[in-house]
Design a protein around this motif. Structure first.
Motif, PDB file in Angstrom:
ATOM      1  N   LEU A   1       0.850  -1.195   0.000  1.00  0.00           N
ATOM      2  CA  LEU A   1       0.000   0.000   0.000  1.00  0.00           C
ATOM      3  C   LEU A   1       0.881   1.239   0.000  1.00  0.00           C
ATOM      4  O   LEU A   1       1.833   1.344   0.770  1.00  0.00           O
ATOM      5  N   LEU A   2       0.529   2.167  -0.886  1.00  0.00           N
ATOM      6  CA  LEU A   2       1.243   3.434  -1.001  1.00  0.00           C
ATOM      7  C   LEU A   2       0.214   4.548  -1.018  1.00  0.00           C
ATOM      8  O   LEU A   2      -0.783   4.467  -1.749  1.00  0.00           O
ATOM      9  N   ALA A   3       0.409   5.577  -0.205  1.00  0.00           N
ATOM     10  CA  ALA A   3      -0.542   6.695  -0.103  1.00  0.00           C
ATOM     11  C   ALA A   3       0.114   7.969  -0.618  1.00  0.00           C
ATOM     12  O   ALA A   3       1.220   8.335  -0.186  1.00  0.00           O
ATOM     13  N   GLN A   4      -0.604   8.628  -1.522  1.00  0.00           N
ATOM     14  CA  GLN A   4      -0.139   9.898  -2.072  1.00  0.00           C
ATOM     15  C   GLN A   4      -1.182  10.973  -1.756  1.00  0.00           C
ATOM     16  O   GLN A   4      -2.371  10.793  -2.047  1.00  0.00           O
ATOM     17  N   VAL A   5      -0.753  12.056  -1.169  1.00  0.00           N
ATOM     18  CA  VAL A   5      -1.655  13.124  -0.741  1.00  0.00           C
ATOM     19  C   VAL A   5      -1.271  14.415  -1.458  1.00  0.00           C
ATOM     20  O   VAL A   5      -0.079  14.771  -1.531  1.00  0.00           O
ATOM     21  N   GLN A   6      -2.298  15.114  -1.967  1.00  0.00           N
ATOM     22  CA  GLN A   6      -2.095  16.405  -2.637  1.00  0.00           C
ATOM     23  C   GLN A   6      -2.189  17.507  -1.593  1.00  0.00           C
ATOM     24  O   GLN A   6      -3.254  17.805  -1.071  1.00  0.00           O
TER      25      GLN A   6
END
Length: 355
Positions: free
Chosen positions: A162-167
């Motif tokens: 799992l990889l989380a990318q936040v703007q």
């Protein structure tokens, strides 16, 4: 006096014989009572073990304890397994930290989650302004290992990343994330060991993403209750084949009488074992290892027993009582001849009388 003594001896011998038989009956009743009690105790123990196995294998595991409140916590809960395709449908529930939620309980930043394993990947996006209590979706995970033909010992396992990318206003960042796997699929046990967040704070998206990936294993295996039922059914199939062979051998050795109606019983057994095999829990595929190890030999044993029984019936059963029928026909033929002879004799004129 000698006759009286002999009579008394005979009475004494008869009395001793009756007492000996009574003692034998008492001993036989004791042995039967002990045997029935032992079988009852064994049956009760087996029943208790099955109940314990069912309870332990059907109780859902507790959710993983993800305690990093500064990371995005993602729960992956399997709810439907398709063994033939080695895939599982899982619910994805997301719990975001307080830093990503505004005062109105809405997301203040866009979140992109990348779920992947060795067989594929999926991106789940939650737009800015999404209610934080509605961060849930569904995904399909394909297992790398598992063979349906190994039923009921088939197991399915894979590692999920799992990889989380936040703007954020400062740009895209890799956000700390934790992944937990848990669930309670009927007839299955779900196991996992989740990993903690790989990073403690957001890092720019230009950095290497592999350093921000969280991993968790997902493995599913048949519940103990399913294994117990399958074992009992296999034992029942073997017992049916053994009983059929015992009866066929007894008839072929003329230990028991040959009755033609028993052929229907053997044929019924052949048709009865098929639904017993098809109704095993989990609907095992045709060609599983239990077919080659047990079921095929049970069918062959039943067919062999039927052949032996029919052969014994043809060899030892008496033919129909044709002698009585032939005798009856012979009597009828003889009666017709006598009647015909009497009728012809009456029609022939007698010798002329000489005056």
């Amino acid at each position: 006096p000698a006759a009286d003594r002999e009579a008394e001896l005979r009475k004494a011998r008869k009395r001793q014989k009756r007492e000996r038989k009574a003692e034998q009956r008492r001993q036989r009743r004791k042995r039967l009572a002990v045997a029935w009690i032992a079988m009852g105790v064994v049956a009760a123990c087996v029943y208790a073990l099955v109940l314990v196995a069912y309870r332990d294998s059907t109780m859902g595991a507790a959710p993983p304890d993800l305690t990093d409140y500064d990371a995005i916590e993602v729960y992956l809960r399997p709810n439907k397994l398709t063994p033939a395709d080695s895939t599982v449908v899982a619910d994805v529930t997301v719990d975001v930290p307080r830093a990503l939620i505004g005062d109105d309980t809405l997301l203040n930043e866009k979140i992109d989650l990348l779920l992947f394993n060795g067989s594929g990947s999926k991106v789940v996006s939650f737009a800015k302004g999404t209610p934080s209590l509605a961060l849930a979706t569904e995904t399909t995970v394909r297992f790398k290992g598992g063979a349906y033909a190994n039923y009921p010992l088939d197991r399915y396992a894979t590692d999920v990343g799992l990889l989380a990318q936040v703007q954020t206003p400062a740009g895209l960042v890799w956000y700390p994330v934790e992944l937990g796997v848990w669930g309670d699929i009927a007839g299955w046990q779900v196991g996992s060991d989740g990993g903690s967040a790989a990073i403690d704070a957001p890092v720019p998206a230009t950095d290497d993403p592999t350093s921000a990936v969280a991993f968790a294993s997902m493995n599913l295996r048949r519940a103990g209750s399913t294994l117990s039922i399958v074992a009992l059914l296999l034992v029942a199939l073997i017992a049916v084949a053994v009983l059929a062979l015992v009866i066929a051998v007894a008839v072929s050795r003329r230990v028991r009488r040959t009755e033609a109606t028993m052929a229907g019983w053997f044929a019924a057994l052949l048709f009865a074992v098929v639904p017993l095999r098809l109704n095993m829990p989990g609907a095992p595929p045709i060609g599983a290892w239990i077919d080659f190890l047990v079921f095929m030999w049970v069918v062959l044993a039943l067919m062999f027993a039927l052949v032996v029984f029919v052969w014994s019936w043809m060899r030892f059963s008496p033919p129909p009582d044709l002698h009585g029928k032939e005798k009856h026909k012979s009597l009828l033929r003889n009666g017709k001849r006598r009647k015909h002879h009497a009728a012809g004799k009456a029609e022939r004129p007698g010798p002329a009388k000489v005056p």
